[in-house]
Design an enzyme around this catalytic site. Structure first.
Site, mmCIF file in Angstrom:
data_model
loop_
_atom_site.group_PDB
_atom_site.id
_atom_site.type_symbol
_atom_site.label_atom_id
_atom_site.label_comp_id
_atom_site.label_asym_id
_atom_site.label_seq_id
_atom_site.Cartn_x
_atom_site.Cartn_y
_atom_site.Cartn_z
ATOM 1 N N ASP A 140 0.812 -1.218 0.000
ATOM 2 C CA ASP A 140 0.000 0.000 0.000
ATOM 3 C C ASP A 140 0.846 1.269 0.000
ATOM 4 O OD1 ASP A 140 0.948 -0.320 2.620
ATOM 5 O OD2 ASP A 140 -0.977 -1.009 3.378
ATOM 6 N N ASN A 168 -7.411 -3.300 14.570
ATOM 7 C CA ASN A 168 -8.823 -3.513 14.209
ATOM 8 C C ASN A 168 -8.988 -4.651 13.201
ATOM 9 O OD1 ASN A 168 -7.918 -2.398 11.815
ATOM 10 N ND2 ASN A 168 -9.399 -0.727 11.749
ATOM 11 N N HIS A 170 -7.274 -4.935 10.278
ATOM 12 C CA HIS A 170 -6.994 -4.645 8.871
ATOM 13 C C HIS A 170 -5.680 -5.274 8.438
ATOM 14 C CE1 HIS A 170 -4.844 -0.743 10.194
ATOM 15 N NE2 HIS A 170 -3.943 -1.382 9.496
ATOM 16 N N GLU A 219 -9.672 -2.231 5.330
ATOM 17 C CA GLU A 219 -10.296 -1.908 6.607
ATOM 18 C C GLU A 219 -11.565 -2.742 6.832
ATOM 19 O OE1 GLU A 219 -8.853 -0.113 8.730
ATOM 20 O OE2 GLU A 219 -8.122 1.808 7.995
#
Length: 242
Positions: A67, A136, A138, A143
């Protein structure tokens, strides 16, 4: 899914580097999927040490990163291209022309995403994909959400991700709100996946990844469906595992 629990972050980094090094030695022309963030820094230092001591040759290796922030140039000190150069590429004999990171300044983001997926396909896919875990759940910048994109795509970062990354910027207002990320489809096509996690803050997501219900609300749980995953964690990250 193979699980290796190590004593601490330093040991986790060494074990992960050794695992990657063995794959490079077996296949000098390996395609590595690489990750950024705090977790892989120790592992990259260990790979640099191995290279400096003549144990590793990166000259035929190709790398492709997960990314990049949208709006940051490759020479911005918080871009992931800059991170990879300073934490790994500048210190080993990899050909920079064979290292790929999404272009955060691409005029046409959709075209950039399609070209990135085509590049991965032209390489014959990723042999070993390195992943860190977001608290979380990801992976990359995929996400939590109702649906997960298959291909490389533009994504809006969750507030929790922005807050977690704010420590690298002068102010939370400086943290980019969008990123280009490889999708779950590209990640899951990798022949082998290595996940690394350290610290108590990752314990919940490690537990979910290992044994939780597969859900788009925790993207890391999707890795349960991959045929060859190795999870390397320290004791703190493993503390909720039975």
């Amino acid at each position: 899914m193979r699980l290796i629990v190590t004593k601490n972050y330093e040991e986790m980094s060494k074990v992960a580097a050794k695992e990657m090094a063995e794959d490079i030695k077996r296949n000098p022309e390996i395609v590595l999927g690489l990750a950024t963030g705090g977790t892989p820094v120790g592992m990259y230092k260990e790979l640099i040490r191995m290279y400096n001591e003549g144990e590793l040759d990166f000259s035929k290796v190709t790398s492709i990163n997960l990314d990049e922030y949208v709006g940051l140039s490759g020479d911005h000190d918080q871009s992931y291209r800059y991170f990879m150069n300073t934490n790994l590429f500048n210190h080993i004999n990899i050909d920079k022309n064979n290292t790929f990171v999404p272009n955060g300044l691409a005029e046409n983001v959709e075209e950039e995403c399609m070209a990135y997926d085509s590049r991965i396909q032209d390489m014959g896919g990723i042999d070993l994909q390195l992943l860190g875990l977001g608290a979380n759940g990801h992976i990359g910048f995929n996400e939590p959400g109702e649906a997960l994109s298959v291909g490389t795509h533009l994504t809006d970062l969750k507030e929790s991700t922005i807050e977690a990354n704010a420590r690298f910027f002068d102010s939370i207002d400086d943290v980019p709100r969008k990123a280009i990320t490889m999708g779950l489809g590209g990640i899951m096509k990798a022949k082998k996946i290595m996940v690394i996690a350290s610290g108590e803050g990752k314990a919940e997501v490690v537990k979910a990844m290992m044994s939780g219900k597969i859900t788009t609300e925790i993207p890391a749980t999707m890795l349960q469906m991959h045929r060859d995953v190795i999870l390397i964690v320290d004791e703190d990250a493993a503390k909720l595992l039975k």
